[in-house]
Design an enzyme around this catalytic site. Structure first.
Site, PDB file in Angstrom:
ATOM      1  N   SER A 190       0.835  -1.192   0.000  1.00 37.83           N
ATOM      2  CA  SER A 190       0.000   0.000   0.000  1.00 37.83           C
ATOM      3  C   SER A 190       0.874   1.249   0.000  1.00 37.83           C
ATOM      4  O   SER A 190       1.655   1.453  -0.916  1.00 37.83           O
ATOM      5  CB  SER A 190      -0.946  -0.042   1.204  1.00 37.83           C
ATOM      6  OG  SER A 190      -1.966   0.920   1.091  1.00 37.83           O
ATOM      7  N   ASP A 215      -0.568  -4.885  -3.535  1.00 34.37           N
ATOM      8  CA  ASP A 215      -1.921  -4.325  -3.525  1.00 34.37           C
ATOM      9  C   ASP A 215      -1.943  -2.804  -3.485  1.00 34.37           C
ATOM     10  O   ASP A 215      -2.657  -2.200  -2.688  1.00 34.37           O
ATOM     11  CB  ASP A 215      -2.727  -4.879  -2.351  1.00 34.37           C
ATOM     12  CG  ASP A 215      -4.221  -4.975  -2.705  1.00 34.37           C
ATOM     13  OD1 ASP A 215      -4.522  -5.392  -3.837  1.00 34.37           O
ATOM     14  OD2 ASP A 215      -5.063  -4.633  -1.860  1.00 34.37           O
ATOM     15  N   HIS A 389      -7.135  -6.246   1.897  1.00 27.07           N
ATOM     16  CA  HIS A 389      -6.086  -5.344   1.434  1.00 27.07           C
ATOM     17  C   HIS A 389      -4.727  -5.716   2.026  1.00 27.07           C
ATOM     18  O   HIS A 389      -3.710  -5.623   1.343  1.00 27.07           O
ATOM     19  CB  HIS A 389      -6.461  -3.906   1.812  1.00 27.07           C
ATOM     20  CG  HIS A 389      -5.444  -2.895   1.401  1.00 27.07           C
ATOM     21  ND1 HIS A 389      -4.914  -2.831   0.124  1.00 27.07           N
ATOM     22  CD2 HIS A 389      -4.849  -1.887   2.101  1.00 27.07           C
ATOM     23  CE1 HIS A 389      -4.045  -1.830   0.052  1.00 27.07           C
ATOM     24  NE2 HIS A 389      -3.988  -1.251   1.233  1.00 27.07           N
TER      25      HIS A 389
END
Length: 429
Positions: A190, A215, A389
């Site tokens: 992220s 991700d 996530h």
């Protein structure tokens, strides 16, 4: 034989005794008062179970399918020592403006995996993954708490720009390994993935040989920013205990792997400090880097709570919390940096002249630039459902498999002792 067959055929599929002349039907004891009735078995008093009073509580509502019954032991915190070899506080910069970064290290041979966590998380989010990758690959791991996160203490903790955090990464690596560190593979999730891309693109670490992003895709990230403030407001402001914070993270789906949540949530929250424990006299102003240690817990003092009084002294005004623990970092205050983290990273990622791996929780996250780049074979890609996530926390073994195959394919690393390399892992190219 015929007699036996006749009896079996009348036995109601073998569920009762066959009724025939050779097996007369006996009367039930209750139907014949002349038959003796057995007395109930008496249990000695010392063997009788203790009677328990019914709890005077309201019945609990039915639990959702994904909820487990709360168990303090199952949601209790786990030490980082089960996953890393050591933890260090690394000073960076001149003594008068020195920043101190918390790092966790593992392994002594092979390439160096520099692990960068996502926004609001900490280096402890890589704990379970570190054990998984170490069992597959001979490598070194350096997981660091980024600026403003975890146990890192810096003077300008609110400067979360990509330029500053990229320099932090390079400075910490040099402080740990000198000017000629081992071959480096940058791995980021992220926000940490965006920082890894910027670090590699700026060539701040010349020995970098590979880039792994987990991700984070520019298109979907930019779309999510519009709802980020609502997401942050929807989280609990505080928790009664670390165990309750861990329970919430699992049941809310933030971290779907309970083992990872039990070690990583400790790096996301901090314990509140009572006013009388912090400032009792004008001389006790709270500097930025103050950390109060009680037992094994770190109690961080947020400098934003310190205000100046008209007489020149300082006081601490701590908002009344609903619980004992709150978030270590208020990500809503970093909104001005969100756009800079993600805008343009797809092209930066594609432009890095390095072997690259993109791991996603879902293929729908791909934007146009990455879709074209993936079709042109500019990077390896792996989709790892079902996970949220926090892919590396939800499915650490699958992420370790993908990264190990990436390292083997490019001959960056060797298999751990007792492990066999495999080239059959299904990458999408």
């Amino acid at each position: 034989m015929a007699e036996v067959r006749s009896e079996v055929e009348t036995s109601s599929l073998g569920l009762g005794a066959p009724q025939s002349a050779d097996y007369p039907q006996l009367p039930h004891p209750a139907a014949d008062p002349t038959l003796p009735v057995a007395e109930p078995l008496k249990v000695p008093e010392d063997l009788q179970p203790e009677t328990q009073a019914e709890p005077d509580t309201c019945p609990l509502p039915p639990r959702r399918m994904w909820e487990d019954s709360f168990d303090t032991e199952n949601y209790s915190a786990v030490s980082w020592r089960q996953y890393f070899d050591q933890s260090e506080d690394i000073p960076v910069g001149p003594s008068e403006t020195r920043d101190v970064f918390r790092v966790y290290r593992n392994g002594t041979d092979g390439p160096l995996l520099v692990l960068l966590h996502g926004g609001g998380h900490s280096a402890l989010s890589w704990a379970v993954f570190t054990t998984a990758i170490a069992s597959r690959v001979t490598c070194r791991v350096l997981a660091m708490d980024l600026r403003g996160h975890g146990s890192t203490q810096v003077r300008q903790s609110d400067d979360l720009s990509t330029q500053t955090m990229s320099r932090d990464v390079a400075n910490v690596v040099r402080a740990c390994y000198g000017e000629a560190p081992p071959p480096i593979v940058l791995v980021g999730h992220s926000m940490g993935g965006a920082i890894a891309v910027h670090t590699a693109s700026s060539m701040l670490l010349p020995t970098t040989v590979g880039l792994v992003v987990i991700d984070v895709v520019e298109g979907s990230a930019m779309e999510m920013l519009h709802s980020m403030q609502n997401f942050l407001k929807g989280r609990p402001r505080s928790f009664e205990s670390i165990a309750h914070a861990i329970e919430w993270s699992v049941k809310s789906g933030q971290i779907r792997n309970r083992e990872s949540a039990r070690v990583s949530m400790v790096g996301q929250i901090k314990r509140h400090v009572e006013v009388e424990d912090v400032v009792e006299s004008p001389e006790q102003a709270v500097p930025v880097s103050d950390v109060v240690v009680e037992g094994n817990e770190e109690i961080c003092v947020d400098p934003s709570y310190v205000s100046d009084k008209p007489d020149g002294t300082s006081e601490v005004s701590i908002p009344e919390p609903e619980g004992v623990y709150s978030w270590r970092i208020d990500l809503s205050k970093a909104e001005k940096y969100w756009d800079g983290w993600f805008r343009g990273i797809s092209n930066l990622f594609l432009g890095c002249n390095l072997p690259k791996l993109l791991l996603l929780a879902g293929v729908d996250r791909l934007d146009r630039d990455l879709t074209i780049g993936q079709m042109q074979g500019k990077f390896m890609m792996q989709v790892l459902p079902p996970s949220g996530h926090a892919v590396h926390e939800d499915t650490p073994d699958k992420v370790a498999d993908a990264l190990a195959s990436f390292l083997f394919r490019h001959k960056f690393a060797e298999a751990s002792r007792g492990q066999r390399t495999s080239s059959s892992y299904p990458f999408t190219r």
